[in-house]
Design an enzyme around this catalytic site. Structure first.
Site, PDB file in Angstrom:
ATOM      1  N   ASP A 108       0.762  -1.409  -0.017  1.00 37.74           N
ATOM      2  CA  ASP A 108      -0.500   0.278   0.055  1.00 37.74           C
ATOM      3  C   ASP A 108       0.645   0.923  -0.082  1.00 37.74           C
ATOM      4  OD1 ASP A 108       0.268   1.100   2.625  1.00 37.74           O
ATOM      5  OD2 ASP A 108       0.066  -1.089   3.122  1.00 37.74           O
ATOM      6  N   ASP A 110       0.760   4.063   2.776  1.00 38.68           N
ATOM      7  CA  ASP A 110       0.814   4.036   3.664  1.00 38.68           C
ATOM      8  C   ASP A 110      -1.028   5.106   3.867  1.00 38.68           C
ATOM      9  OD1 ASP A 110       1.845   3.906   6.205  1.00 38.68           O
ATOM     10  OD2 ASP A 110       2.255   5.543   6.589  1.00 38.68           O
TER      11      ASP A 110
END
Length: 290
Positions: free
Chosen positions: A209, A211
């Site tokens: 991802d 973040d």
């Protein structure tokens, strides 16, 4: 012997033979789980492998609950010389999207609730962490990633946070201002303890991802992370299968500086060392304490 620390999906390697799970007790308690031993035929020859589920089979342990000392000590006791650590992380740069792999070469340790050393209480030691991973292992891993066509970057800084919660937006922005590349929760004190145990150690950080800093992507959720984790798993298995043969056949391994990290690290004078602590530490440092 090559140790692999990561998720349970890593252990489903085609051709892994003579497998058995073994329990290891250490002076620091039990590791996260039993350790799977096996051997894998590779183009370079046979590789002896030891797989440790970092969070236990079924992911039972949170990052702060891991017995990092027992995990590293158990691998050392079984005869492991090289450790490949695979870790899910968040990306802190736009050019490190989900699915990208980073062969990390630096860490910033922001964890605070973990035992970080084997030494102390009667035998003090200070090892160098200027270069916290083994460059020799990193080269093998990066070459394997390139050969299998996985998007990969050699070199990067891994910010280790305590967790188990993900970052706040302010924290994520702060870590980006520090020029960190990825963020995760598990590779410290793992790398520090591997150095104290004189193990060659390298991390492959698998981005799941962005973040929470990225304004055009959804905030981090477990569901989103798990979706990318599943897609990364096949690449991670292929990386292990492709890299372990060249690592096992690497004649430079026995002379690697990682395996002599304690040469000048023991500070306590021999006459002042606690005999009980010396006996305990022989479990991970037999070369210098035998």
């Amino acid at each position: 012997m090559i140790g692999i620390i990561g998720g349970s999906g890593l252990y489903d390697l085609p051709g892994l033979a003579d497998t058995r799970w073994v329990a290891v007790d250490t002076p620091w308690g039990a590791p996260s789980d039993e350790i799977l031993l096996g051997r894998l035929a590779t183009p370079q020859g046979e590789a002896q492998l030891a797989f440790l589920p970092r969070h236990g089979r079924g992911h039972r342990l949170a990052p702060s609950e891991l017995n990092y000392r027992a995990n590293i000590a158990a691998l050392k006791h079984l005869g492991v010389t090289d450790v490949l650590s695979l870790s899910a992380v968040g990306g802190l740069r736009a050019d490190l999207p989900p699915g990208h792999f980073v062969v990390v070469d630096q860490f910033i340790d922001r964890s605070f609730a973990r035992e970080k050393s084997f030494f102390g209480q009667g035998l003090v030691a200070h090892v160098s962490m200027a270069h916290p991973v083994c460059g020799r292992l990193g080269a093998h891993l990066h070459a394997a990633l390139l050969a299998q066509g996985v998007p990969a970057t050699r070199g990067g800084t891994y910010l280790v946070m305590e967790g188990p919660q993900f970052s706040t937006l302010a924290e994520s922005r702060l870590y980006r201002s520090w020029n960190c590349d990825v963020i995760g929760m598990t590779n410290m004190p793992e790398a520090k303890l591997a150095r104290e145990a004189e193990l060659c150690y390298a991390t492959v950080a698998m981005v799941t991802d962005f973040d929470c800093w990225h304004p055009q992507h959804e905030h981090v959720t477990v569901e989103a992370v798990l979706r990318v984790l599943m897609s990364n798993a096949e690449n991670a298995r292929a990386l292990v299968a492709r890299s372990v043969g060249s690592i096992a056949a690497d004649g430079q391994g026995p002379g690697c500086a990682c395996r002599r990290a304690l040469d000048h690290a023991l500070i306590t004078a021999p006459a002042a060392r606690d005999p009980a602590q010396v006996e305990r530490l022989k479990f991970i440092a037999p070369r210098v304490l035998a």
